[in-house]
Write an enzyme that holds these catalytic residues in place. Structure first.
Site, mmCIF file in Angstrom:
data_model
loop_
_atom_site.group_PDB
_atom_site.id
_atom_site.type_symbol
_atom_site.label_atom_id
_atom_site.label_comp_id
_atom_site.label_asym_id
_atom_site.label_seq_id
_atom_site.Cartn_x
_atom_site.Cartn_y
_atom_site.Cartn_z
ATOM 1 N N GLY A 1 7.758 12.622 -2.486
ATOM 2 C CA GLY A 1 8.215 11.268 -2.666
ATOM 3 C C GLY A 1 9.431 11.300 -3.624
ATOM 4 N N VAL B 1 2.773 15.473 -3.791
ATOM 5 C CA VAL B 1 1.278 15.655 -3.154
ATOM 6 C C VAL B 1 1.080 17.041 -2.665
ATOM 7 C CG1 VAL B 1 -0.058 14.608 -1.418
ATOM 8 C CG2 VAL B 1 1.596 13.375 -2.284
ATOM 9 N N ASP C 1 1.216 -5.877 1.325
ATOM 10 C CA ASP C 1 2.236 -4.880 2.127
ATOM 11 C C ASP C 1 1.189 -4.364 3.279
ATOM 12 O OD1 ASP C 1 4.271 -3.511 2.829
ATOM 13 O OD2 ASP C 1 4.079 -1.815 1.531
#
Length: 740
Positions: free
Chosen positions: A399, A404, A511
């Site tokens: 990201g 990750v 969200d």
């Protein structure tokens, strides 16, 4: 685990089917994490049988690997624990803390470790059991565990003290007990060994707090919280080992606490400037001389420790606690918790024993370094504490602010995801990351993506996260040929369960959208949804005013800026339920112009156009209407959603029609092909709170926007949780103070 064309979503029908036929049949309590169907226990039974079922069984629970915990007795009855999961949750609140079972109680073993307990019926009256997390069973003689005395009125025999001895002391315990004239009130500082900066605690020793050498070591263990276990050895700054209680009352005021590791760091006995500031306030006579030393004696070879040795930064503000707990446990332990007992006693300075753990000076998020560290291809120096427990593999997600990696626990072969956040990219925004992580620490629910472990080092933050490999909500729908109202009902059941849990903690997600709902496949083949991405989540302690969310799912009170609370999540869930049943959202803008979309949301007019809704039940339409009410007070809560007949099966139609929504979802939403079923889960993990800042959605100021709401004065300034952001039509957003 990939979703084939023939995959059916009947696994989402996870509620107790028996309750449709016998309303009183759900006596076995709350549904399991997968909400699999339970058998009905409603049968003809004698009064004697019913009485025996309700009788409480007294059993004792120990902590896995804790040789110093005497256990805690529980009375297990159907009235107190309606399900096995409820017992696990209560044991987590009682037995779990930062050091012991930090990931909560997930497994219960028999006392010999040969069998795992999976239901309340397997618990036997008078037996003992061992509670564990995800680590393997550690074989100890748990029934012989002993604790140090916490009360000055309790006599202890020399034999019992010998059993609980943590170190070889000079002289027998009886000799020490008979002659305690050397004990005088004294304030000492304990510094945890390891790389710097290091955690330090200040402890008051007197006749009420220092009953024995073993008890002082145990209290130091509770206060200093070594990752490697109990405090095994203490050293003065001269490298001399503390061997008995009397050694604490000599000329030395500063001690280094060490665990079971064999090797010491070469500079363990040197204090840096920050550590000197902590201890300077007590005017120690040895500080100046110790800081001028160029060399010191080390009790072991000068090598970096091979064992995990997390450290914390030391702050020069005595008497203040600066860190938030690493574990997401309840801030108020159960009255039966050993931790709560110590806290109660620590507040009684009059005539009872005082816990040393309550005298902590300062702490910070743990940091680690050491041998065995691995250097990844991105240049991250992965701490030994991580690599010793997990096998870190290739990068599976990247990201804007986080990477990750594959992560497999060595002891169990379980797959996780290691999220690495580069701190250099977060300068000035650290509080946003801290807010997200603090929320993740607190939450633990079957329908929420879990934070397993965290490690904070000077340059990176490492988060071991649960890896959900089944794709997202849209993937589940678009990859199946058979999809009915029952499937949609099961999905909403999972989502509403997660929302109910968050709202019980006064946490609002802000969200909720299909991309953040991941499909988790359980070992028995059943599936459930897990909610992820807590970048916008925050604690609600009053009206919020930050305009944030994803436009399609944002609630009208957010747009109107009149102040909002927990129920914005219910609105988003209502929009998702609408999409689940027809394939398109209830409120739709025109192209890039979001004015039309926002006006529709503010109006709150929900239509169910034909022919798309002709085969959908009236019960489903009624529920959606109640979830999408503009009036917040009239809008359903998460509890009301779960109690609605359409969600608990009573309102589902007998003859279910297959819903053709996959094509419409592909048309209205960006659901392009993904490289694999894990991609959605990795994408959610790779997202951080800082990513919400990169999109901007604005709107012209409409003076009539607030007309349908009660007039409320605008806040003088936004609260600290609202770094202001925003988006495009389907992206997560925050807006500035005046976004429209």
């Amino acid at each position: 685990m990939s979703f084939g064309r023939d995959m059916e979503l009947e696994h989402f029908d996870e509620r107790d089917k028996a309750q449709r036929y016998s309303r009183g049949s759900r006596v076995n309590g709350l549904p399991s994490p997968t909400h699999s169907a339970h058998c009905s226990f409603y049968r003809t039974r004698t009064l004697q049988t019913l009485s025996s079922e309700k009788k409480a069984k007294k059993v004792r629970f120990y902590r896995n690997g804790d040789r110093y915990f005497k256990g805690i007795v529980y009375a297990i009855s159907p009235d107190r624990f309606r399900s096995f999961e409820a017992l696990l949750a209560d044991l987590t609140r009682t037995l779990s803390d930062n050091v012991n079972l930090p990931q909560g109680v997930r497994t219960i073993y028999t006392i010999d470790g040969l069998k795992k307990i999976s239901s309340l019926d397997q618990l036997v009256e008078g037996e003992s059991y061992v509670c564990g997390s995800i680590e393997p069973f550690k074989k100890l003689e748990y029934t012989k565990n002993v604790n140090p005395n916490w009360s000055v009125n309790v006599k202890t025999t020399s034999a019992s003290r010998a059993v609980s001895s943590l170190a070889t002391a000079k002289g027998s315990p009886s000799e020490v007990r008979e002659n305690k004239d050397f004990i005088r009130p004294k304030l000492v500082t304990i510094i945890r060994s390891g790389v710097k900066p290091r955690k330090a605690v200040r402890i008051l020793l007197n006749k009420k707090t220092a009953h024995s050498f073993e008890q002082v070591l145990t209290d130091i263990t509770d206060a200093i919280k070594l990752d490697s276990g109990v405090v095994k050895r203490l050293y003065t700054l001269d490298g001399k080992q503390v061997m008995c209680l009397q050694d604490f009352f000599g000329d030395d005021d500063i001690f280094i606490a060490c665990g079971p590791e064999k090797f010491r760091y070469q500079d363990d006995f040197l204090l840096d400037e920050s550590e000197c500031r902590v201890v300077k306030s007590t005017s120690y006579t040895k500080i100046a001389s110790s800081s001028r030393r160029s060399t010191t004696k080390s009790p072991g070879p000068s090598r970096r420790s091979k064992s995990p040795a997390s450290t914390s930064s030391v702050n020069g503000t005595p008497g203040s606690q600066l860190s938030t707990p690493r574990s997401g446990k309840s801030p108020s332990p159960s009255p039966t918790s050993p931790g709560s007992l110590r806290k109660q006693r620590s507040s009684q300075h009059g005539g009872s024993s005082t816990s040393l753990a309550s005298t902590k000076v300062c702490s910070s998020m743990d940091e680690n370094d050491g041998p065995g560290e691995e250097v990844s291809e991105e240049g991250f120096q992965i701490p030994a504490t991580i690599t010793e427990r997990y096998k870190v593999g290739r990068t599976i997600g990247d990201g804007n602010f986080a990477v990750v990696k594959e992560c497999v626990e060595r002891s169990t072969a379980r797959e996780y995801a290691l999220k690495i956040i580069k701190k250099s990219k977060c300068r000035g925004k650290e509080h946003m990351i801290q807010n997200e992580v603090s929320i993740l620490r607190r939450v633990k629910h079957p329908n929420i993506v879990l934070l397993i472990e965290e490690m904070d080092v000077p340059t990176e933050l490492y988060l071991v996260m649960e890896l959900v490999k089944g794709g997202d909500l849209f993937d589940a729908i678009t990859s199946t040929n058979k999809y009915t109202e029952r499937d949609a009902s099961g999905m909403l059941y999972n989502l509403a369960s997660a929302i109910k849990y968050l709202h019980s903690l006064n946490i609002v997600h802000r969200d909720i959208k299909p991309e953040n709902l991941l499909v988790y496949e359980h070992q028995d083949g059943s599936k459930s949804l897990k909610l992820g991405d807590f970048g916008l989540a925050t604690i609600v302690d009053g009206p919020l005013y930050t305009v944030c969310g994803t436009p399609t799912y944002v609630a009208p009170e957010i747009i109107a800026e009149t102040g909002y609370g927990l129920k914005v999540d219910i609105w988003a869930a209502g929009v998702i339920t609408y999409i689940l049943l027809c394939g398109f959202p209830p409120f739709r803008g025109s192209g890039d112009d979001q004015e039309v979309l926002f006006d529709q949301i503010l109006m709150g007019q929900v239509d169910f156009p034909s022919p798309y809704w002709d085969n959908v039940s009236d019960s489903a339409k009624e529920l959606i209407t109640m979830m999408l009410l503009v009036d917040v007070d009239q809008r359903f809560s998460a509890v009301q959603v779960l109690e609605h007949p359409w969600v608990n099966d009573d309102g589902l139609p007998e003859n279910e029609h297959q819903l053709s929504v996959a094509g419409k979802i592909k048309k209205h939403f960006n659901t392009g092909p993904k490289p694999n079923s894990t991609a959605a889960g990795v994408s959610v993990i790779a997202t951080t709170a800082l990513d919400k800042e990169r999109q901007v959605f604005r709107r012209r100021r409409n003076q009539d926007v607030r007309s349908r709401y009660k007039a409320q004065p605008a806040p003088p300034e936004l609260n600290s949780e609202s770094e202001d952001y925003s988006p495009s039509s389907s992206e997560t957003v925050r807006s500035p103070n005046s976004p429209f």
